[in-house]
Write a protein that holds these residues in place. Structure first.
Motif, short mmCIF file in Angstrom:
data_model
loop_
_atom_site.label_atom_id
_atom_site.label_comp_id
_atom_site.label_asym_id
_atom_site.label_seq_id
_atom_site.Cartn_x
_atom_site.Cartn_y
_atom_site.Cartn_z
N PRO A 163 0.84 -1.20 0.00
CA PRO A 163 0.00 0.00 0.00
C PRO A 163 0.87 1.25 0.00
O PRO A 163 2.04 1.21 0.41
N ALA A 164 0.32 2.36 -0.44
CA ALA A 164 1.10 3.61 -0.55
C ALA A 164 0.30 4.77 0.02
O ALA A 164 -0.94 4.78 -0.01
N ILE A 165 1.04 5.75 0.53
CA ILE A 165 0.44 7.00 1.00
C ILE A 165 0.91 8.12 0.08
O ILE A 165 2.09 8.18 -0.30
N ASP A 166 -0.03 8.97 -0.32
CA ASP A 166 0.23 10.09 -1.23
C ASP A 166 0.13 11.38 -0.42
O ASP A 166 -0.95 11.74 0.06
N LEU A 167 1.25 12.08 -0.27
CA LEU A 167 1.30 13.31 0.51
C LEU A 167 1.49 14.50 -0.43
O LEU A 167 2.54 14.62 -1.09
N GLU A 168 0.48 15.36 -0.49
CA GLU A 168 0.51 16.53 -1.36
C GLU A 168 -0.13 17.71 -0.64
O GLU A 168 -0.89 17.53 0.33
N LEU A 169 0.13 18.92 -1.15
CA LEU A 169 -0.51 20.11 -0.61
C LEU A 169 -1.85 20.39 -1.28
O LEU A 169 -2.73 21.01 -0.68
N ALA A 170 -1.99 19.95 -2.52
CA ALA A 170 -3.22 20.23 -3.26
C ALA A 170 -4.43 19.66 -2.53
O ALA A 170 -4.41 18.51 -2.06
N GLY A 171 -5.47 20.46 -2.42
CA GLY A 171 -6.69 20.03 -1.75
C GLY A 171 -6.56 19.98 -0.25
O GLY A 171 -7.42 19.42 0.45
N PRO A 201 4.18 0.18 4.08
CA PRO A 201 3.70 1.12 3.06
C PRO A 201 4.84 1.86 2.36
O PRO A 201 5.93 2.02 2.89
N VAL A 202 4.52 2.29 1.16
CA VAL A 202 5.42 3.11 0.34
C VAL A 202 5.00 4.57 0.50
O VAL A 202 3.80 4.87 0.61
N TRP A 225 8.59 6.58 -3.13
CA TRP A 225 8.07 6.72 -4.49
C TRP A 225 8.32 8.18 -4.85
O TRP A 225 7.69 9.08 -4.30
N VAL A 226 9.25 8.43 -5.77
CA VAL A 226 9.75 9.78 -6.00
C VAL A 226 9.32 10.27 -7.39
O VAL A 226 9.52 9.59 -8.40
N ARG A 227 8.78 11.46 -7.41
CA ARG A 227 8.41 12.11 -8.68
C ARG A 227 9.61 12.93 -9.16
O ARG A 227 10.11 13.81 -8.45
N SER A 228 10.07 12.64 -10.38
CA SER A 228 11.18 13.39 -10.97
C SER A 228 11.01 13.32 -12.49
O SER A 228 11.33 12.30 -13.12
N TRP A 238 12.42 3.64 -4.54
CA TRP A 238 11.96 2.29 -4.87
C TRP A 238 11.08 2.35 -6.13
O TRP A 238 11.10 1.45 -6.94
N MET A 239 10.37 3.47 -6.26
CA MET A 239 9.58 3.69 -7.46
C MET A 239 9.79 5.14 -7.91
O MET A 239 9.88 6.05 -7.08
N TRP A 240 9.91 5.28 -9.21
CA TRP A 240 10.21 6.59 -9.79
C TRP A 240 9.09 6.97 -10.75
O TRP A 240 8.84 6.29 -11.74
N GLN A 241 8.41 8.06 -10.43
CA GLN A 241 7.40 8.60 -11.34
C GLN A 241 8.14 9.51 -12.32
O GLN A 241 8.52 10.62 -12.00
N ARG A 242 8.30 9.01 -13.52
CA ARG A 242 9.18 9.69 -14.47
C ARG A 242 8.45 10.54 -15.50
O ARG A 242 9.07 11.35 -16.20
#
Length: 265
Positions: A163-171, A201-202, A225-228, A238-242
């Motif tokens: 499972p993964a947790i998504d941490l953002e400022l939007a919303g 969790p990721v 899980w890194v956005r780049s 471990w995971m790359w959002q490319r």
């Protein structure tokens, strides 16, 4: 490689002597072979007996140590109801191996397409994981309980991805909490989800969130899980959002494309 063959040693040629001298010395030639009869044998030292090598004298080959092998990474997508109807057979046919799907948000919202997407993606042969969009102003334990309930209502086969947790400022809420307080709620969520699923969790940290809170180091004990979008991430992942604008068969419009590391079997 084949080994080179050895050439036979050259024979030692004795100096010829007169036949008469040989006859005079006939008594000393007793026992010579026919090949030696016309020549004076060269003096040779008595060879010392050859020792039989002990088993430990035999050459041995040092064992080869192989470096750990890592299988090539998987490519996959993340999606939610915002992508609309997805043709998961076409997605799998594009050699994508996994999908992370939005399952829930906060303590009450459930993605309306999660159950259907999870079932169809699993049936198409993809590995599937669910992610939770974390609300910054809602207690982490309450969000974990909701996330776990949604996951339990939509089981997948084979074994789901972590499972993964998504941490953002939007919303986010109008007055987000201070870093220490928020980190405590995030950790409460992570602990509850790990207990409930048996999987660690990721953690996904959107760049604007990481700029504001700097949680990457605090949560380095979890897979990231890194956005780049401009190249490989500058920190461990471990995971790359490319890509956020990938063209994927089966999905109308742009899609998020990810690469996942896989340990060797």
């Amino acid at each position: 490689m084949s080994r080179p063959r050895l050439r036979p040693a050259a024979r030692t040629v004795a100096v010829a002597v007169a036949l008469g001298a040989v006859l005079l010395a006939a008594g000393s030639l007793t026992g010579c072979t026919a090949e030696d009869a016309g020549s004076t044998p060269a003096r040779t030292s008595t060879p010392s007996p050859t020792s039989t090598p002990s088993p430990t004298d035999a050459p041995t080959t040092a064992p080869t140590t192989r470096a750990p092998r890592h299988r090539p990474p998987w490519r996959g997508i993340d999606a939610s109801h915002h992508q609309g109807q997805i043709d998961w057979t076409a997605v799998a046919g594009a050699r994508l191996r996994f999908a992370y799907l939005k399952a829930s948000e906060g303590s009450t919202f459930t993605d309306p397409e999660f159950a259907a997407n999870r079932a169809a993606a699993s049936a198409a042969g993809l590995r599937v994981g669910g992610y939770h969009y974390f609300s910054l102003c809602t207690p982490g334990a309450a969000q974990a309980a909701h996330f776990l309930a949604v996951l339990a209502d939509a089981p997948s086969r084979p074994q789901p991805l972590p499972p993964a947790i998504d941490l953002e400022l939007a919303g986010s809420c109008a007055a987000p909490p201070a870093a220490d307080a928020l980190l405590g709620e995030v950790r409460a969520f992570l602990r509850a989800v790990q207990r409930g699923t048996g999987q660690e969790p990721v953690v996904y940290l959107y760049p604007d969130f990481e700029d504001a809170y700097g949680f990457a180091d605090d949560l380095a004990d979890h897979r990231q899980w890194v956005r780049s979008l401009d190249g490989p991430p500058s920190r461990e992942w471990w995971m790359w959002q490319r890509s956020a604008t990938a063209t994927v068969p089966g999905i109308d419009g742009p899609a998020d494309l990810n690469v996942m590391r896989r340990p060797a079997r």
